[in-house]
Write an enzyme that holds these catalytic residues in place. Sequence first.
Site, mmCIF file in Angstrom:
data_model
loop_
_atom_site.group_PDB
_atom_site.id
_atom_site.type_symbol
_atom_site.label_atom_id
_atom_site.label_comp_id
_atom_site.label_asym_id
_atom_site.label_seq_id
_atom_site.Cartn_x
_atom_site.Cartn_y
_atom_site.Cartn_z
ATOM 1 N N LYS A 80 13.821 9.502 -50.772
ATOM 2 C CA LYS A 80 12.723 10.045 -51.577
ATOM 3 C C LYS A 80 11.378 9.603 -50.997
ATOM 4 C CE LYS A 80 11.224 10.237 -56.458
ATOM 5 N NZ LYS A 80 11.517 9.741 -57.823
ATOM 6 N N SER A 155 11.788 12.924 -61.334
ATOM 7 C CA SER A 155 10.967 13.143 -60.164
ATOM 8 C C SER A 155 11.741 13.111 -58.836
ATOM 9 C CB SER A 155 9.847 12.099 -60.104
ATOM 10 O OG SER A 155 10.368 10.792 -59.964
ATOM 11 N N SER A 179 14.095 9.718 -63.884
ATOM 12 C CA SER A 179 13.823 10.494 -62.673
ATOM 13 C C SER A 179 14.998 10.649 -61.715
ATOM 14 C CB SER A 179 12.638 9.891 -61.916
ATOM 15 O OG SER A 179 11.438 10.131 -62.596
#
Length: 470
Positions: A80, A155, A179
């Site tokens: 990420k 996210s 997330s």
Amino acid sequence: MTTIASLSAAELGPLYASKQLSPVEVAKDALARIERFEPAVNAFAVRDEAVTLAMAEASQGRWLKGEAIGPLDGVPVTIKDNLGVAGWSMQRGSAIASDAPFAEDSPITARLREAGTVFLGKTTMPEYGWKGVGDSPLTGITRNPWNTGTGPGGSSSGAAVCAALNLGCLHMGTDGAGSIRIPAAFTGVVGLKPSYGRVPAWPISVMGFLAHLGPLTRTVTDTALAMKVIGQPDARDMTALTDRPPDYVDGLKGGLRGLRVAWSPRLGQDVTVDPELAALTAAAAQVFAELGATVEEVDPGFDDPIEILMTLWASGAALALKSIDAAGRKQMDPGLVAVAEQGERIPASNYVDALLNRRNALAYRMAQFHQTYDLLLTPTLPLPAFTVGCDTPQHGAYGEDWTRWTPFTYPFNITEQPAISVPCGLTKAGLPAGLQIVGAFGKDALVLRAAAAFELARPFARVDEPVKPI
């Protein structure tokens, strides 16, 4: 028919060892699939094919010499874009962030590099990870492969999409209020938020004790394999656990017989749950009883802790944007700016009260609850994936704040407990539903064991390529 793309991380090692497959073949297959699907889903913030192939070739050399580092040597992974990778930028979904190469690996990345994995790239996220959907000023809109007219959640948006399409096997995410679990539920993959500190962090998140790091994968076994590597201590994180993680893979075999399980369809909150999601998750909870657990419908007995979350969340956003002037803020996600401005108005005493007193009270309540129940089951989310590009569902049942449609995830960031989302079926529209399994702090192995038992009893549905809206 078995294809390279259908193989899990657990399956690759034996194939490498027997020379039936090579890390270079797997990397090239993944890169080709990324090239094919990326225009439809937009899951990557950074790609560097030369680095990917160099890592694959190095791994292949080790396997040919009989010097493989371990079972993850040569396994393709993604990172990420709020996690550091030496030599790659870390812009966190922000168009005004520097694109200069990051100086060193974050702990999670360093452990993966030491294990010999192959980095495919960095995945998309909303700006600074502030919301539960997958668009940002930097990379635009990330789409759900089950229906590209819907969003994948956030996210850890790109990570979940990559897991769903098997663009690599292990996908590193972060979870400050859901997330990892939100996009796992929307995209039909496994997403684990470990106990706080189990996976060390650096740089430390502005969200402090809310922020957890963990993997998204297609299988529970791959999640366990990842945790064995990324859960190692790192001195850069003073809040991280310092013990070595257990053998999570070996621990998957215990089953559910004799466990005491609480099923809470609404977590005791006044929340609208989509009828299809309610039915799918209730049926999933019943599977635990079929597998020998004692299942009781019961709520853990706490009020909605949204005020605790938003005090900490908004204060963290204020810190993240502290040095950004008015001109810079005009180029940022307006919702993030609004949350930061809210945080700027929070008194320090309120922050400390939420961080210490109120957070601890909720954690103590859950510790008491787990003296009676080994596990807590809830829906991961009260609704399936909704229209892409929207922060909240358009039908308005959850208001204007994205946290209102994620009521089952953020409480367990506040309490720091392990929680995993596993797929538990598809709606009539073909969108995934997620079941959340929560354990007491430190009981990550038990949570994974329960997830593995459920997966074996109810194998997960797969999506092989992006599906366009009808």
